[in-house]
Design a protein around this motif. Structure first.
Motif, short mmCIF file in Angstrom:
data_model
loop_
_atom_site.label_atom_id
_atom_site.label_comp_id
_atom_site.label_asym_id
_atom_site.label_seq_id
_atom_site.Cartn_x
_atom_site.Cartn_y
_atom_site.Cartn_z
N THR A 32 -3.95 21.60 -38.97
CA THR A 32 -5.09 21.47 -38.07
C THR A 32 -4.74 21.64 -36.60
N ASN A 33 -3.44 21.59 -36.26
CA ASN A 33 -3.11 21.71 -34.84
C ASN A 33 -1.83 22.51 -34.62
N ARG A 34 -1.62 22.92 -33.38
CA ARG A 34 -0.46 23.74 -33.00
C ARG A 34 0.85 22.97 -33.15
N GLU A 35 0.80 21.67 -32.90
CA GLU A 35 2.02 20.87 -33.01
C GLU A 35 2.57 20.91 -34.43
N ASP A 36 1.68 20.82 -35.43
CA ASP A 36 2.13 20.89 -36.83
C ASP A 36 2.69 22.27 -37.15
N GLU A 37 2.05 23.31 -36.63
CA GLU A 37 2.55 24.67 -36.86
C GLU A 37 3.96 24.82 -36.28
N PHE A 38 4.16 24.29 -35.07
CA PHE A 38 5.46 24.37 -34.43
C PHE A 38 6.49 23.55 -35.21
N LEU A 39 6.10 22.37 -35.69
CA LEU A 39 6.99 21.54 -36.50
C LEU A 39 7.38 22.28 -37.77
N LEU A 40 6.43 22.92 -38.43
CA LEU A 40 6.72 23.71 -39.63
C LEU A 40 7.77 24.77 -39.32
N THR A 41 7.60 25.46 -38.20
CA THR A 41 8.54 26.52 -37.81
C THR A 41 9.93 25.97 -37.57
N LEU A 42 10.01 24.83 -36.87
CA LEU A 42 11.30 24.21 -36.61
C LEU A 42 11.97 23.74 -37.90
N MET A 43 11.17 23.22 -38.84
CA MET A 43 11.72 22.78 -40.13
C MET A 43 12.27 23.97 -40.91
N LYS A 44 11.56 25.07 -40.84
CA LYS A 44 12.02 26.29 -41.54
C LYS A 44 13.32 26.79 -40.93
N LEU A 45 13.41 26.78 -39.60
CA LEU A 45 14.62 27.25 -38.92
C LEU A 45 15.80 26.31 -39.13
N ARG A 46 15.57 25.02 -39.00
CA ARG A 46 16.67 24.05 -39.04
C ARG A 46 17.13 23.75 -40.45
N CYS A 47 16.19 23.57 -41.37
CA CYS A 47 16.54 23.12 -42.72
C CYS A 47 16.46 24.21 -43.77
N ASN A 48 15.96 25.40 -43.38
CA ASN A 48 15.79 26.52 -44.30
C ASN A 48 15.00 26.12 -45.55
N LYS A 49 13.91 25.39 -45.33
CA LYS A 49 13.06 24.95 -46.44
C LYS A 49 12.30 26.14 -47.01
N ASP A 50 12.06 26.09 -48.31
CA ASP A 50 11.26 27.13 -48.97
C ASP A 50 9.81 27.03 -48.52
N ASP A 51 9.11 28.17 -48.55
CA ASP A 51 7.71 28.19 -48.16
C ASP A 51 6.86 27.29 -49.06
N ILE A 52 7.21 27.23 -50.33
CA ILE A 52 6.46 26.38 -51.27
C ILE A 52 6.58 24.91 -50.85
N GLU A 53 7.81 24.49 -50.51
CA GLU A 53 8.05 23.10 -50.11
C GLU A 53 7.32 22.78 -48.81
N LEU A 54 7.39 23.70 -47.84
CA LEU A 54 6.69 23.47 -46.57
C LEU A 54 5.18 23.43 -46.79
N GLY A 55 4.68 24.27 -47.69
CA GLY A 55 3.26 24.26 -48.03
C GLY A 55 2.83 22.91 -48.58
N PHE A 56 3.69 22.32 -49.41
CA PHE A 56 3.42 20.99 -49.96
C PHE A 56 3.37 19.95 -48.83
N PHE A 57 4.36 19.99 -47.93
CA PHE A 57 4.41 19.03 -46.81
C PHE A 57 3.16 19.10 -45.93
N PHE A 58 2.70 20.33 -45.67
CA PHE A 58 1.61 20.51 -44.71
C PHE A 58 0.26 20.78 -45.37
N ASN A 59 0.24 20.70 -46.72
CA ASN A 59 -0.99 20.86 -47.48
C ASN A 59 -1.67 22.22 -47.24
N ILE A 60 -0.85 23.28 -47.28
CA ILE A 60 -1.36 24.66 -47.17
C ILE A 60 -0.67 25.51 -48.23
N ASP A 61 -1.21 26.70 -48.48
CA ASP A 61 -0.61 27.56 -49.50
C ASP A 61 0.59 28.31 -48.92
#
Length: 199
Positions: free
Chosen positions: A2-31
């Motif tokens: 719902t907000n830019r802060e969450d989008e930025f957090l998702l990006t940082l999590m992907k960069l830092r932890c190399n999380k899979d898109d499926i896992e990030l989708g689960f965390f942020f409730n998106i596909d």
């Protein structure tokens, strides 16, 4: 999301932890496809924002923040360089596969030349080159050599893979690097001490 802060957090999590898109989708409730779109958008945004930054710092700032022990042993050091390789997905094109294949990593990569000040601050990042490019080729093509970033009597600290002394000698820039051991069984004690200091 719902907000830019969450989008930025998702990006940082992907960069830092190399999380899979499926896992990030689960965390942020998106596909999964939305995760990919958000990540690409933010990466492009950060690229354009960060390229505006001038990372290179002046000689006086380098000297001001240089650790005392470093200043005593290597006072003219302006930058410490090293190469880094980033694994990439194997390209479909045979020519691109060959160009990006790194024999050192035994996989397809991109290579980047990174420079830090003696204080540890990142001050230089080159363009990315295909994994088959040698460290020397990257230095030859880099703005570190082409632009007037270095002053006479500056020195660069580098790994022994960087046999580039001849490239910088015309600028009166010295390269501090460990001794290359070609055809030498044992180093004299003074060179062993020097190499340990550089390491």
């Amino acid at each position: 999301i719902t907000n830019r802060e969450d989008e930025f957090l998702l990006t940082l999590m992907k960069l830092r932890c190399n999380k899979d898109d499926i896992e990030l989708g689960f965390f942020f409730n998106i596909d999964e496809s939305s995760v990919s779109k958000v990540f690409r958008t933010w990466i492009n945004f950060m690229f354009f924002q960060f390229q505006e930054l001038n990372l290179w710092i002046s000689r006086s700032v380098v000297d001001q923040h240089m650790p005392a022990d470093f200043k005593k042993k290597f006072p003219n050091t302006r930058v410490i360089i090293d190469g880094t390789e980033i694994p990439i997905v194997k390209p479909g094109n045979v020519h691109d596969q060959s160009a990006t294949f790194s024999t050192y990593k035994n996989k397809n990569t991109l290579k980047i030349l990174v420079g830090i000040a003696p204080s540890g601050l990142v001050t230089y990042i080159s363009e990315a080159y295909a994994g088959s490019a040698s460290d020397r080729q990257i230095v030859e093509r880099s703005s570190l050599l082409k632009e007037d970033l270095l002053s006479p009597n500056d020195s660069i600290m580098a790994d022994r893979r960087f046999v580039v002394q001849d490239l910088f000698c015309l600028k009166n820039v010295h390269i501090n690097m460990p001794t290359v051991m070609r055809g030498i069984n044992q180093l004299p004690p003074d060179k062993v001490i020097r190499d340990r200091r550089i390491a």
